[in-house]
Write an enzyme that holds these catalytic residues in place. Structure first.
Site, PDB file in Angstrom:
ATOM      1  N   ARG A   5       0.776  -1.228   0.000  1.00  0.00           N
ATOM      2  CA  ARG A   5       0.000   0.000   0.000  1.00  0.00           C
ATOM      3  C   ARG A   5       0.805   1.274   0.000  1.00  0.00           C
ATOM      4  NH1 ARG A   5      -2.102   0.327   5.143  1.00  0.00           N
ATOM      5  NH2 ARG A   5      -0.075  -0.519   5.589  1.00  0.00           N
ATOM      6  N   GLY A  67      -6.087  -5.678   9.778  1.00  0.00           N
ATOM      7  CA  GLY A  67      -5.429  -5.402   8.510  1.00  0.00           C
ATOM      8  C   GLY A  67      -5.140  -3.925   8.347  1.00  0.00           C
ATOM      9  N   CYS A  68      -5.063  -3.488   7.109  1.00  0.00           N
ATOM     10  CA  CYS A  68      -4.778  -2.088   6.818  1.00  0.00           C
ATOM     11  C   CYS A  68      -5.778  -1.169   7.498  1.00  0.00           C
ATOM     12  CB  CYS A  68      -4.821  -1.870   5.309  1.00  0.00           C
ATOM     13  SG  CYS A  68      -4.738  -0.144   4.815  1.00  0.00           S
ATOM     14  N   PHE A  69      -5.280  -0.179   8.225  1.00  0.00           N
ATOM     15  CA  PHE A  69      -6.200   0.689   8.963  1.00  0.00           C
ATOM     16  C   PHE A  69      -6.993   1.632   8.076  1.00  0.00           C
ATOM     17  CE2 PHE A  69      -2.021   2.915  10.546  1.00  0.00           C
ATOM     18  CZ  PHE A  69      -1.694   3.287   9.259  1.00  0.00           C
ATOM     19  N   TRP A  70      -6.596   1.799   6.822  1.00  0.00           N
ATOM     20  CA  TRP A  70      -7.365   2.656   5.928  1.00  0.00           C
ATOM     21  C   TRP A  70      -8.816   2.184   5.823  1.00  0.00           C
ATOM     22  CZ3 TRP A  70      -3.492   2.592   1.217  1.00  0.00           C
ATOM     23  CH2 TRP A  70      -2.363   3.355   1.531  1.00  0.00           C
TER      24      TRP A  70
END
Length: 245
Positions: A5, A67-70
């Site tokens: 990312r 997972g990805c905090f986005w």
């Protein structure tokens, strides 16, 4: 450990190809709300928790890693009763709560989201239902979708014994009901401090709706929230930073 990312790290000799892909996906992003959600991870319809807190006025906090905090942040920013959802790090020390350092997978941190909510509008149990159903896949051990490493683990950082009890009960309930094809691997951690992430990570989904990773992995999660939890869905996200920043 892999992380597909990183915005800065991905602008290399493949920039032109990535730019062309982004332009193509921009059209998809613009038309996103008019099309069915398609992503690497599908939402799972699950029952509400059999044990939950009593609805009461006031303010509480919950910390989830998935997972990805986005994407996790983006989902909870659209939940009614949530007044703030901040991307950050939990599980390690203050001096290692830096994106590049956390990315090593050796800090103990997980990319996390701290959620401030009004339990008279949305309970902790309802947040857990969204977390398990929409925000991530709780059966993936130390990875989510394309991202791997302990920093992407599925973890609930319980703020108190009540939250821990509700989460433990719900995990057991879901495993017993076999609503997922594999056992839940979500861990429970207590006594951990949350550290906000860098400003450029905040509100990333809202501010970058045509970013390829967001289009494929995260926008469908928001669409699934709207579809599966219409009573909890808020069209306007609560943002950490102003759009001008």
């Amino acid at each position: 450990m892999t992380d597909i990312r990183k915005p800065a790290a991905r602008l290399s000799s493949n920039f032109l190809r990535s730019a062309l892909a982004a332009l193509a996906l921009a059209a998809a992003g613009a038309a996103f709300w008019l099309t069915p959600a398609v992503s690497a991870e599908d939402a799972v319809v699950i029952p509400p928790p059999s044990i939950d807190e009593k609805a009461a006025s006031g303010s509480e906090k919950a910390i989830f890693a998935g997972g990805c905090f986005w994407g996790v942040q983006g989902v909870f920013q659209h939940v009614k009763g949530v007044s703030k959802a901040v991307s950050g790090y939990a599980g390690g020390s203050k001096d290692t709560a830096v994106y590049e350092t956390v990315g090593s997978g050796r800090t103990g941190h997980a990319e996390s989201v701290e959620i401030t909510f009004d339990p008279s509008v949305v309970t902790y149990g309802q947040l857990l239902q969204v977390y398990f159903s929409v925000a991530h896949n709780p059966t993936q051990l130390n990875f989510q979708g394309p991202d791997s490493g302990t920093q992407y683990r599925s973890t609930i950082f319980a703020e108190n014994d009540a939250q821990k009890k509700i989460a433990q009960s719900y995990i057991a309930q879901l495993d017993q009901a076999k609503v997922f094809p594999k056992p839940i691997v979500t861990t429970l951690e207590t006594g951990k401090t949350f550290y906000p992430a860098e400003d450029y990570h905040q509100d990333f989904l809202t501010l970058n709706p045509t970013y390829p990773y967001i289009v494929y992995n995260d926008l469908p999660k928001v669409a699934n929230l709207k579809q599966l939890f219409p009573a909890l869905y808020s069209d306007k996200p609560v943002l950490v930073l102003s759009a001008s920043n």
